[in-house]
Scaffold this motif. Sequence first.
Motif, short mmCIF file in Angstrom:
data_model
loop_
_atom_site.label_atom_id
_atom_site.label_comp_id
_atom_site.label_asym_id
_atom_site.label_seq_id
_atom_site.Cartn_x
_atom_site.Cartn_y
_atom_site.Cartn_z
N UNK A 1 33.47 20.67 59.48
CA UNK A 1 33.64 20.20 60.07
C UNK A 1 31.73 20.97 60.34
N UNK A 2 31.77 22.23 60.34
CA UNK A 2 30.04 23.10 60.30
C UNK A 2 29.54 22.13 59.30
N UNK A 3 30.35 22.65 57.46
CA UNK A 3 29.57 22.37 56.84
C UNK A 3 29.32 20.60 56.73
N UNK B 1 34.63 10.39 51.27
CA UNK B 1 34.63 10.86 51.41
C UNK B 1 34.29 12.88 51.98
N UNK B 2 35.14 13.39 52.26
CA UNK B 2 34.70 15.33 52.74
C UNK B 2 33.31 15.63 51.75
N UNK B 3 33.92 15.36 50.27
CA UNK B 3 32.93 16.07 49.17
C UNK B 3 32.24 15.19 48.64
N UNK C 1 34.40 21.67 42.28
CA UNK C 1 33.67 21.44 43.70
C UNK C 1 32.27 22.66 42.44
N UNK C 2 31.28 22.39 43.67
CA UNK C 2 29.85 22.86 43.30
C UNK C 2 29.83 24.21 43.54
N UNK C 3 30.50 24.55 44.67
CA UNK C 3 30.14 26.02 44.99
C UNK C 3 31.70 26.67 45.96
N UNK D 1 36.07 23.22 51.58
CA UNK D 1 36.78 22.09 51.66
C UNK D 1 37.76 21.42 51.24
N UNK D 2 37.49 21.44 49.93
CA UNK D 2 38.15 20.58 48.85
C UNK D 2 40.18 21.03 49.68
#
Length: 200
Positions: free
Chosen positions: A13-15, A102-104, A184-186, A192-193
Amino acid sequence: MRILLADDHDLVRETIAAFLNGEDIEEIQTVATLDDAVDSVEKHGNFDLVLLDYQMPGMNGLDGLTRMQEVNGGKPVAILSGTAPREVAQAALKAGAQGFVPKTLPARSFLTAARFMAAGEVYAPIEMLRDREEVDENPLTSRERDVLRGICDGKSNKEIGFELGVQEVTVKLHVKTLSRKLEARNRTHAAMIGRDRNLI
């Protein structure tokens, strides 16, 4: 533009809220459940865009989408998810969702998608609508899941290493391999994923 974001995972949520930081964004309200989202609309008026996590408490599949559409006075309501199957995405769009997001998504794409949907356009990345081979439910090793859990808890590599009884360099290696497996990038993206796919 006023946006309401509902997701029961604090980190996610915060991201996403941080991603939605643009000059044209007047307000971003965040809540953790569908009931809270409904309360927010009733207290503060309709939002230009409502983003609902598909798996959060109160959603009951796509029933939550229908409920929010009624409460938000017909203004755009979209579904957030990273793991729901293609059939769910299609059903959501058929039910009138303004998008299936998508959240990503990268930060810039997230903001662009939000603007697109608030303007009345339907958003859905093509990869979520085409047939895909089933992927391994959890591609991570037990130790990688331990490290991912530490990341999700906001711990540093050093803290995770101390907790697991391994060197910090070992933790870094696990972070690198699990990030690669999850594409994932980081660290934050991996968390998140991981949360969205219930890998921990």
